[in-house]
Design a protein around this motif. Sequence first.
Motif, PDB file in Angstrom:
ATOM      1  N   HIS A 327      -9.609   2.882  -8.250  1.00  0.00           N
ATOM      2  CA  HIS A 327      -9.633   2.955  -6.783  1.00  0.00           C
ATOM      3  C   HIS A 327     -11.007   3.395  -6.280  1.00  0.00           C
ATOM      4  CE1 HIS A 327      -5.341   2.490  -5.299  1.00  0.00           C
ATOM      5  NE2 HIS A 327      -5.225   2.376  -6.606  1.00  0.00           N
ATOM      6  N   ASP A 328     -12.021   3.228  -7.114  1.00  0.00           N
ATOM      7  CA  ASP A 328     -13.368   3.657  -6.751  1.00  0.00           C
ATOM      8  C   ASP A 328     -13.989   2.654  -5.779  1.00  0.00           C
ATOM      9  OD1 ASP A 328     -16.025   4.467  -6.598  1.00  0.00           O
ATOM     10  OD2 ASP A 328     -16.157   4.954  -8.734  1.00  0.00           O
ATOM     11  N   PRO A 329     -14.312   3.063  -4.546  1.00  0.00           N
ATOM     12  CA  PRO A 329     -14.875   2.122  -3.566  1.00  0.00           C
ATOM     13  C   PRO A 329     -16.267   1.618  -3.931  1.00  0.00           C
ATOM     14  CG  PRO A 329     -14.928   4.367  -2.704  1.00  0.00           C
ATOM     15  CD  PRO A 329     -14.140   4.414  -3.974  1.00  0.00           C
ATOM     16  N   GLU A 330     -16.915   2.271  -4.902  1.00  0.00           N
ATOM     17  CA  GLU A 330     -18.208   1.773  -5.374  1.00  0.00           C
ATOM     18  C   GLU A 330     -18.040   0.461  -6.148  1.00  0.00           C
ATOM     19  OE1 GLU A 330     -21.363   3.065  -4.899  1.00  0.00           O
ATOM     20  OE2 GLU A 330     -20.345   4.334  -3.436  1.00  0.00           O
ATOM     21  N   VAL A 331     -16.825   0.206  -6.608  1.00  0.00           N
ATOM     22  CA  VAL A 331     -16.555  -0.974  -7.435  1.00  0.00           C
ATOM     23  C   VAL A 331     -15.590  -1.945  -6.750  1.00  0.00           C
ATOM     24  CG1 VAL A 331     -15.643  -1.764  -9.675  1.00  0.00           C
ATOM     25  CG2 VAL A 331     -16.975   0.353  -9.529  1.00  0.00           C
ATOM     26  N   PHE A 332     -14.615  -1.400  -6.028  1.00  0.00           N
ATOM     27  CA  PHE A 332     -13.574  -2.230  -5.412  1.00  0.00           C
ATOM     28  C   PHE A 332     -13.633  -2.097  -3.890  1.00  0.00           C
ATOM     29  CE2 PHE A 332     -12.053  -0.643  -9.526  1.00  0.00           C
ATOM     30  CZ  PHE A 332     -11.793  -1.842 -10.186  1.00  0.00           C
ATOM     31  N   ALA A 333     -13.837  -3.209  -3.234  1.00  0.00           N
ATOM     32  CA  ALA A 333     -13.839  -3.201  -1.770  1.00  0.00           C
ATOM     33  C   ALA A 333     -12.447  -2.858  -1.259  1.00  0.00           C
ATOM     34  CB  ALA A 333     -14.275  -4.568  -1.243  1.00  0.00           C
ATOM     35  N   ASP A 334     -12.381  -1.923  -0.306  1.00  0.00           N
ATOM     36  CA  ASP A 334     -11.108  -1.516   0.287  1.00  0.00           C
ATOM     37  C   ASP A 334     -10.081  -1.259  -0.819  1.00  0.00           C
ATOM     38  OD1 ASP A 334      -9.300  -0.886   2.220  1.00  0.00           O
ATOM     39  OD2 ASP A 334      -9.109  -2.901   3.054  1.00  0.00           O
ATOM     40  N   PRO A 335     -10.346  -0.294  -1.705  1.00  0.00           N
ATOM     41  CA  PRO A 335      -9.546  -0.141  -2.925  1.00  0.00           C
ATOM     42  C   PRO A 335      -8.091   0.240  -2.713  1.00  0.00           C
ATOM     43  CG  PRO A 335     -10.997   1.742  -2.622  1.00  0.00           C
ATOM     44  CD  PRO A 335     -11.393   0.725  -1.592  1.00  0.00           C
ATOM     45  N   ASP A 336      -7.772   0.857  -1.586  1.00  0.00           N
ATOM     46  CA  ASP A 336      -6.386   1.279  -1.360  1.00  0.00           C
ATOM     47  C   ASP A 336      -5.523   0.177  -0.748  1.00  0.00           C
ATOM     48  OD1 ASP A 336      -6.889   3.803  -2.405  1.00  0.00           O
ATOM     49  OD2 ASP A 336      -7.621   4.555  -0.488  1.00  0.00           O
ATOM     50  N   ARG A 337      -6.121  -0.998  -0.578  1.00  0.00           N
ATOM     51  CA  ARG A 337      -5.378  -2.159  -0.057  1.00  0.00           C
ATOM     52  C   ARG A 337      -4.982  -3.067  -1.211  1.00  0.00           C
ATOM     53  NH1 ARG A 337      -6.630  -7.427   1.824  1.00  0.00           N
ATOM     54  NH2 ARG A 337      -8.837  -7.096   1.389  1.00  0.00           N
ATOM     55  N   LEU A 338      -3.726  -3.463  -1.248  1.00  0.00           N
ATOM     56  CA  LEU A 338      -3.266  -4.428  -2.247  1.00  0.00           C
ATOM     57  C   LEU A 338      -3.711  -5.812  -1.822  1.00  0.00           C
ATOM     58  CD1 LEU A 338      -1.527  -4.860  -4.834  1.00  0.00           C
ATOM     59  CD2 LEU A 338       0.408  -5.321  -3.298  1.00  0.00           C
ATOM     60  N   ASP A 339      -4.493  -6.472  -2.682  1.00  0.00           N
ATOM     61  CA  ASP A 339      -5.032  -7.794  -2.366  1.00  0.00           C
ATOM     62  C   ASP A 339      -4.873  -8.682  -3.601  1.00  0.00           C
ATOM     63  OD1 ASP A 339      -6.401 -10.055  -1.638  1.00  0.00           O
ATOM     64  OD2 ASP A 339      -8.369  -9.083  -1.456  1.00  0.00           O
ATOM     65  N   LEU A 340      -3.839  -9.509  -3.593  1.00  0.00           N
ATOM     66  CA  LEU A 340      -3.534 -10.345  -4.753  1.00  0.00           C
ATOM     67  C   LEU A 340      -4.561 -11.444  -4.980  1.00  0.00           C
ATOM     68  CD1 LEU A 340       0.359 -10.750  -4.468  1.00  0.00           C
ATOM     69  CD2 LEU A 340      -0.985  -8.887  -5.465  1.00  0.00           C
ATOM     70  N   THR A 341      -5.452 -11.652  -4.022  1.00  0.00           N
ATOM     71  CA  THR A 341      -6.495 -12.673  -4.178  1.00  0.00           C
ATOM     72  C   THR A 341      -7.837 -12.037  -4.561  1.00  0.00           C
ATOM     73  OG1 THR A 341      -7.111 -12.604  -1.832  1.00  0.00           O
ATOM     74  CG2 THR A 341      -5.380 -14.156  -2.472  1.00  0.00           C
ATOM     75  N   ARG A 342      -7.846 -10.757  -4.882  1.00  0.00           N
ATOM     76  CA  ARG A 342      -9.088 -10.073  -5.229  1.00  0.00           C
ATOM     77  C   ARG A 342      -9.774 -10.804  -6.384  1.00  0.00           C
ATOM     78  NH1 ARG A 342     -10.628  -4.885  -3.939  1.00  0.00           N
ATOM     79  NH2 ARG A 342      -8.510  -4.391  -3.203  1.00  0.00           N
TER      80      ARG A 342
END
Length: 406
Positions: A327-342
């Motif tokens: 859930h690190d925002p440095e690596v994952f954009a908007d990390p607390d959002r579930l995005d199945l198309t990530r």
Amino acid sequence: MAAPSALAFDPWDPAFLADPYPAYAELRARGRVHYFEPTDQWLVPHHADVSALLRDRRLGRTYQHRFTHEEFGRTAPPPEHEPFHVLNDHGMLDLEPPDHTRIRRLVSKAFTPRTVERLKPYVRGLAGDLVSALVEKGGGDLLTDVAEPLPVAVIAEMLGIPESDRAQLRPWSADICGMYELNPSQETAAKAVRASVEFSEYLLELIAARREEPGDDLMSGLIAAYDEGDRLTEQEMISTAVLLLNAGHEATVNATVNGWWALFRNPDQLAALRADHSLVPSAIEELMRYDTPLQLFERWVLDEIEIDGTVIPRGAEIAMLFGSANHDPEVFADPDRLDLTREENPHISFSAGIHYCIGAPLARIELAASMTALLEQAPTLRPAAEPERKPNFVIRGLEGLSVEVG
């Protein structure tokens, strides 16, 4: 460096267990490493650090290949826990090279891409049958009806464990895995010891039977390697079989129920998945990132290291927070959002380095098989009740997931 005791990090608090991710955000904001006195561990919450440390040979899953307990400044486990530690310490997950390399080389023959690909029809057929039974009765417990029996049956089939004996595997595994939690109780330890003894005795009998009558299974292959002088001891065979069962289904079971509960709580993403089943592969990766089945992974400091100016001495223990790293925002954009198309999803739910999960390709096939079967056969699947979360931190899962169909 902030003291986590002053933060929201409390792995025994039901509120934290329900949703640890806000506490992780606070940990990351406060620094790269934190000493946590209740477990005498150094917590590492950032993705970059966790990823690097998983590959750092100054850390190890064990220290006994280099030091005695006394030399390392640690106390030996209580004698009454010995059956658990004998079983656990001879599995490749808790070994370092050269023993780890030797055992992993033998076991990896059963997990080659070609071998795993050959299992696909069996896995898909079994997943389809389990879901059909769930649909026929109008619902049930997704955990006990689908999530558990699928991976347990697959790994038992690979090991050559007769179908009539498989009912005892899950209880043994659950009791043994209780010891991986932080500061396990005496009762938890006693259960783990008892399960270790019973499981080991069972496998000794299975090994004897396979020696008399070898089959086309992994246990027979490990026996053959032993008999051909490839330096695999009987204890290593037993420990390897237990590790493959435990690791071969725990993550898959929890990823299944955690994942579906996440989908139910994010109806827009569930609707998108139901409309487009081609999202299944990316959905699996995102769900494993979003609510990580294994929240923490421990390593011993074999040689002094430094993290952001903090020197961590030899003999200390590092606790890498997989759930936080994912859930690190440095690596994952908007990390607390579930995005199945990530698209960019370098989660570390399967670890990294020499201890990267050998069964990850098989786990992905199992997760895809059950998810596809549920999407196809139970398009109106919905929760029947609010699930209860297991009172565990390290291995994150639900007590059950009651669902309805129709």
